[in-house]
Design a protein around this motif. Structure first.
Motif, mmCIF file in Angstrom:
data_model
loop_
_atom_site.group_PDB
_atom_site.id
_atom_site.type_symbol
_atom_site.label_atom_id
_atom_site.label_comp_id
_atom_site.label_asym_id
_atom_site.label_seq_id
_atom_site.Cartn_x
_atom_site.Cartn_y
_atom_site.Cartn_z
ATOM 1 N N SER A 37 41.178 40.080 48.962
ATOM 2 C CA SER A 37 40.151 39.175 49.445
ATOM 3 C C SER A 37 40.785 38.028 50.209
ATOM 4 O O SER A 37 41.905 37.616 49.929
ATOM 5 C CB SER A 37 39.318 38.619 48.276
ATOM 6 O OG SER A 37 40.142 37.939 47.381
ATOM 7 N N SER A 78 34.627 40.572 53.995
ATOM 8 C CA SER A 78 34.888 41.902 53.475
ATOM 9 C C SER A 78 36.163 41.881 52.651
ATOM 10 O O SER A 78 36.975 40.970 52.741
ATOM 11 C CB SER A 78 35.011 42.923 54.608
ATOM 12 O OG SER A 78 36.128 42.633 55.412
ATOM 13 N N SER A 90 27.907 53.591 48.337
ATOM 14 C CA SER A 90 28.183 52.918 49.594
ATOM 15 C C SER A 90 28.313 53.926 50.733
ATOM 16 O O SER A 90 28.735 55.073 50.531
ATOM 17 C CB SER A 90 29.473 52.105 49.479
ATOM 18 O OG SER A 90 29.907 51.639 50.736
ATOM 19 N N PRO A 139 32.134 45.483 52.086
ATOM 20 C CA PRO A 139 31.546 44.120 52.142
ATOM 21 C C PRO A 139 31.771 43.422 50.815
ATOM 22 O O PRO A 139 31.705 44.043 49.755
ATOM 23 C CB PRO A 139 30.059 44.373 52.409
ATOM 24 C CG PRO A 139 29.978 45.772 52.889
ATOM 25 C CD PRO A 139 31.115 46.525 52.242
ATOM 26 N N TRP A 140 32.065 42.101 50.877
ATOM 27 C CA TRP A 140 32.281 41.358 49.645
ATOM 28 C C TRP A 140 30.960 41.092 48.946
ATOM 29 O O TRP A 140 29.957 40.744 49.574
ATOM 30 C CB TRP A 140 32.965 40.033 49.953
ATOM 31 C CG TRP A 140 33.289 39.255 48.705
ATOM 32 C CD1 TRP A 140 34.405 39.347 47.940
ATOM 33 C CD2 TRP A 140 32.458 38.272 48.065
ATOM 34 N NE1 TRP A 140 34.344 38.494 46.881
ATOM 35 C CE2 TRP A 140 33.165 37.823 46.926
ATOM 36 C CE3 TRP A 140 31.197 37.740 48.347
ATOM 37 C CZ2 TRP A 140 32.637 36.856 46.076
ATOM 38 C CZ3 TRP A 140 30.688 36.776 47.493
ATOM 39 C CH2 TRP A 140 31.401 36.344 46.373
ATOM 40 N N ARG A 141 30.952 41.267 47.641
ATOM 41 C CA ARG A 141 29.779 40.951 46.830
ATOM 42 C C ARG A 141 30.222 40.138 45.631
ATOM 43 O O ARG A 141 31.290 40.364 45.065
ATOM 44 C CB ARG A 141 29.078 42.230 46.354
ATOM 45 C CG ARG A 141 28.438 43.048 47.467
ATOM 46 C CD ARG A 141 27.699 44.245 46.907
ATOM 47 N NE ARG A 141 27.069 45.029 47.957
ATOM 48 C CZ ARG A 141 26.339 46.130 47.733
ATOM 49 N NH1 ARG A 141 26.191 46.570 46.506
ATOM 50 N NH2 ARG A 141 25.803 46.783 48.737
ATOM 51 N N CYS A 165 28.522 37.745 42.083
ATOM 52 C CA CYS A 165 27.378 37.268 41.317
ATOM 53 C C CYS A 165 27.476 35.756 41.163
ATOM 54 O O CYS A 165 28.548 35.163 41.303
ATOM 55 C CB CYS A 165 27.311 37.948 39.956
ATOM 56 S SG CYS A 165 28.760 37.654 38.920
#
Length: 320
Positions: free
Chosen positions: A8, A159, A183, A212-214, A216
């Motif tokens: 990341s 991403s 995905s 893609p970055w996710r 919470c």
């Protein structure tokens, strides 16, 4: 056993960050520690190893630790269960783990290792009976380095680059190992469109995939961020406590519902969260007066104390 690595983006720095992450349930008084071949991880001296910190995520106990290492860092490592004095209570079975930070990983990025505890069953496939007899026919696979596939994806914003790694010894010649998922990059559960893994030796198959970055997070109105120091509603300084809690809980984001100064109609409906005024402004209601000055008059301090006693837990807020 799968070992997933996440890359990341972060701000530029002289080194890269290495984050260890492994789910494992311990008993009271036990901790998890990672020890490795390099001085950063103790040079195989468990007493000098890196202790991990636990956090509950759903029904799992996740142990993590982050360190800074030089670019192109590589070493062997293993996880241990230790007591408070770092005495070894047990260690994972199987082969020594090995990590090697890709040379294309830029400075300031993070390599996050998602590991699983290796049991005795994981080590069986590496015994000579399996390697030299049962699975010896698979030794003709060409060794490939998926790292060569890395291009400039690492510098793309928004991403991450995921490394899939799995031990899969009983693979017949003329066949391949794929990973599929929901995905698009993983084929939408269609094998023919899935991600093909490359053989890297010792029954290990790997592949990289840009995702893609996710993350919470938690969304909360400012007036609900309460602490023992506020006066009836949450205050901006309480956000420090909220951020600490979010980090310990494994959250990546903290979102505040829009808060604004009542400066249009000078009535409570100016605080309506969907008002255009709420885009930029902050309501002075959430300031902590005691933090604005160390020289507050005594009558003001007394008024604050009285208001705190009167309003603590008794403030009504409008419902929009």
């Amino acid at each position: 056993m799968a070992n997933q690595g996440l890359f990341s983006a972060a701000k530029s720095m002289k080194s890269v960050k290495l984050k260890f992450r492994i789910p494992y349930f311990t008993e009271w008084g036990q901790s998890l520690l990672v020890c490795g071949s390099e001085p950063t991880l103790g040079s195989w001296n468990v007493k000098k190893g890196l202790l991990l910190s636990p956090v509950h995520q759903d029904d799992q106990l996740i142990w993590t630790a982050t360190i800074s290492v030089p670019c192109q860092f590589s070493c062997g490592y293993r996880y241990y269960v230790v007591d408070d004095a770092k005495n070894v209570l047990r260690w994972e079975m199987g082969n020594e783990r090995w990590l090697s930070i890709p040379h294309l990983l830029p400075e300031g990025h993070t390599l996050e290792l998602h590991d699983l505890w290796q049991t005795g069953a994981d080590a069986l496939l590496f015994r000579s009976a399996f390697k030299d007899v049962i699975f010896c026919k698979n030794s003709t696979f060409n060794i490939d380095r998926p790292e060569a596939i890395l291009h400039d994806e690492l510098v793309q914003q928004g991403s991450i680059l995921v490394r899939f790694k799995i031990c899969c010894p009983n693979v017949q010649e003329g066949t391949s190992v794929y990973v599929i998922g929901s995905s698009t990059k993983l084929g939408n559960w269609k094998v023919q469109d899935g991600l093909k893994l490359h053989y890297t030796g010792e029954y290990i198959w790997e592949a990289y995939c840009e995702m893609p970055w996710r993350g919470c997070g938690v969304a909360v109105p400012m007036f609900s961020v309460r602490s023992e120091d506020d006066i009836g509603v949450g205050e901006f300084l309480d956000l420090k406590l909220l951020v600490d809690w979010a980090v310990e809980s494994g959250f990546h984001l903290v979102q505040l519902l829009p808060i604004n100064d009542t400066s249009v109609h000078r009535m409570w409906w100016d605080s309506y969260p969907y008002s255009s005024l709420s885009v930029f402004a902050l309501h002075p209601l959430y300031l902590r007066l005691q933090a604005l000055s160390k020289n507050l008059p005594e009558d003001v301090k007394s008024e604050i104390r009285n208001a705190k006693e009167r309003l603590d837990g008794k403030v009504d807020s409008p419902i929009f």
